[in-house]
Design a protein around this motif. Sequence first.
Motif, mmCIF file in Angstrom:
data_model
loop_
_atom_site.group_PDB
_atom_site.id
_atom_site.type_symbol
_atom_site.label_atom_id
_atom_site.label_comp_id
_atom_site.label_asym_id
_atom_site.label_seq_id
_atom_site.Cartn_x
_atom_site.Cartn_y
_atom_site.Cartn_z
ATOM 1 N N HIS A 43 -4.669 51.909 14.074
ATOM 2 C CA HIS A 43 -4.260 50.580 14.538
ATOM 3 C C HIS A 43 -4.858 49.543 13.585
ATOM 4 C CE1 HIS A 43 -4.055 53.091 18.172
ATOM 5 N NE2 HIS A 43 -3.063 52.294 18.557
ATOM 6 N N TYR A 45 -5.447 45.496 13.020
ATOM 7 C CA TYR A 45 -5.453 44.195 13.683
ATOM 8 C C TYR A 45 -5.625 43.089 12.640
ATOM 9 C CZ TYR A 45 -6.474 47.227 17.665
ATOM 10 O OH TYR A 45 -6.432 48.219 18.610
ATOM 11 N N GLU A 49 0.941 39.186 7.469
ATOM 12 C CA GLU A 49 2.369 39.460 7.610
ATOM 13 C C GLU A 49 3.183 38.627 6.633
ATOM 14 O OE1 GLU A 49 3.526 39.378 11.718
ATOM 15 O OE2 GLU A 49 1.867 40.679 12.323
ATOM 16 N N THR A 68 4.916 51.012 13.083
ATOM 17 C CA THR A 68 5.520 50.127 14.067
ATOM 18 C C THR A 68 4.596 48.945 14.312
ATOM 19 O OG1 THR A 68 4.540 51.397 15.888
ATOM 20 C CG2 THR A 68 6.779 51.992 15.204
ATOM 21 N N GLN A 69 5.159 47.912 14.910
ATOM 22 C CA GLN A 69 4.383 46.712 15.215
ATOM 23 C C GLN A 69 4.640 46.294 16.646
ATOM 24 O OE1 GLN A 69 5.682 43.187 13.202
ATOM 25 N NE2 GLN A 69 3.892 41.974 13.784
ATOM 26 N N LYS A 70 3.566 45.977 17.367
ATOM 27 C CA LYS A 70 3.690 45.422 18.704
ATOM 28 C C LYS A 70 2.761 44.237 18.797
ATOM 29 C CE LYS A 70 3.582 46.483 23.630
ATOM 30 N NZ LYS A 70 3.343 47.509 24.676
ATOM 31 N N ASP A 72 0.541 41.582 17.614
ATOM 32 C CA ASP A 72 -0.182 41.437 16.350
ATOM 33 C C ASP A 72 -0.894 42.725 15.945
ATOM 34 O OD1 ASP A 72 -2.055 41.409 18.334
ATOM 35 O OD2 ASP A 72 -3.250 39.777 17.494
ATOM 36 N N TRP A 74 -0.512 46.570 14.349
ATOM 37 C CA TRP A 74 0.318 47.495 13.585
ATOM 38 C C TRP A 74 -0.194 48.907 13.818
ATOM 39 C CZ3 TRP A 74 4.276 46.295 9.856
ATOM 40 C CH2 TRP A 74 4.619 44.935 9.836
#
Length: 441
Positions: A43, A45, A49, A68-70, A72, A74
């Motif tokens: 992950h 943080y 971007e 994937t990104q959810k 803020d 990744w």
Amino acid sequence: MQAKSLTVSASLKGLSGRTRVPGDKSISHRSLMLAALAHGRTHVYGLLEGEDVLRTADAMRALGATITQKDDVWVIDGRGVGELQEPSDVLDMGNSGTAARLLSGILSTHSIYTVMTGDASLRSRPMRRVMDPLSGNGAQFWAREGGRLPLSIRGTAEAKPLEYRLPIASAQVKSAILLAGLNAHGVTVVEEPIATRDHTENMFRHFGVSVDVSELEGNGRRIALKGPARLTARDVIVPGDPSSSAFPLVAALLIPGSDVLIENVGLNPLRTGLFTSLKEMGADLTIENERIEGGEPVGDLHVRASQLKGVDVPPERAPSMIDEYPILAVACAFAQGQSRLRGLEELRVKESDRLAATVALLEANGASTTVEGDDLIIHGFQTPLGGGEVKTHMDHRLAMSAIVMGLAAQKPVSVDDTAFIETSFPGFVDLMNGLGAGIQG
């Protein structure tokens, strides 16, 4: 990318407030690459971007990593060293020389065929300084004249470890060779004449790779690692980019009445040469709330408007502030007395010939400069500054430096293209206006 010109006039009031700059670009690139080479799920943080880093994410996806990104955060599911897959299409690295050079190292020791290209600026930049050493491990490279993109790479299945001494200090070349060493059989060694930013070495350790670093005579270092290596997924917290913090920082120093706090900035000692130089110039700059996050020192920069004086920056400081020379040069143009910035040969192979472009930026806006070899001499605040047009050559740091000059100058400064700022500092104008800059357009 559609060109976007801008004319910047002096800020009518001092900058004030608290802000955060985007995540460190160097760490963001490396976190995606190493997570893709790791076993398990990482992950990340605070990833930057901007367009440059997003191109790296796309490239690692094309090479087989799941990204994937959810919100803020990744999430990267890695493939393991040596397990990247051959992409089905060309890898477009956009404007990012860092991504292209570092990825060349990784690809050189994977038994796959890849082609990299980029935008017009990246296709004009030399790649031979990574191609030449990496060819020694058995990889094959094909490029246009001068080692320019598009670049084809046939990685080797039986990579030889490299022993290489850098002719010029370069964190990108060092990192490319070390990344190649992850999948080479034996000990890879890089010697650098002057210590350069060590995010690659720090992140190797974070992902469980042993790296041996020893001091050489003078300011150099010897870095060694044994491959093939196994990386284990670890979460990464990306601090604010010290190179990005340079622009609101210098603007606050130059605009009377400013008082700004820039939070959560990376303070790796091999990245803080600008802060040292500005303090030598008399900057009212203090570091607050120092701490360690994700293996990197972090803190808050408190800066107030200051009357600056000229500075003599030694050549051995160059690697710790190589991206900050254009904005330092702007600060020197407003300082009392003469400044000399020494040992700037690396600037000639950045997004543009950044040394020549920095001189052009200053001269177009009334500053007097002299270039002696690889030294830049700036004769401080002799005449009213501003009033010129700056040609950025698709270089985001030149564009932001020109904007800061316009905010502090007596006459407006025109910038031919600011669109490329988004590649490294998304939301730059909004951030500056949030501090009271009043940039229009």
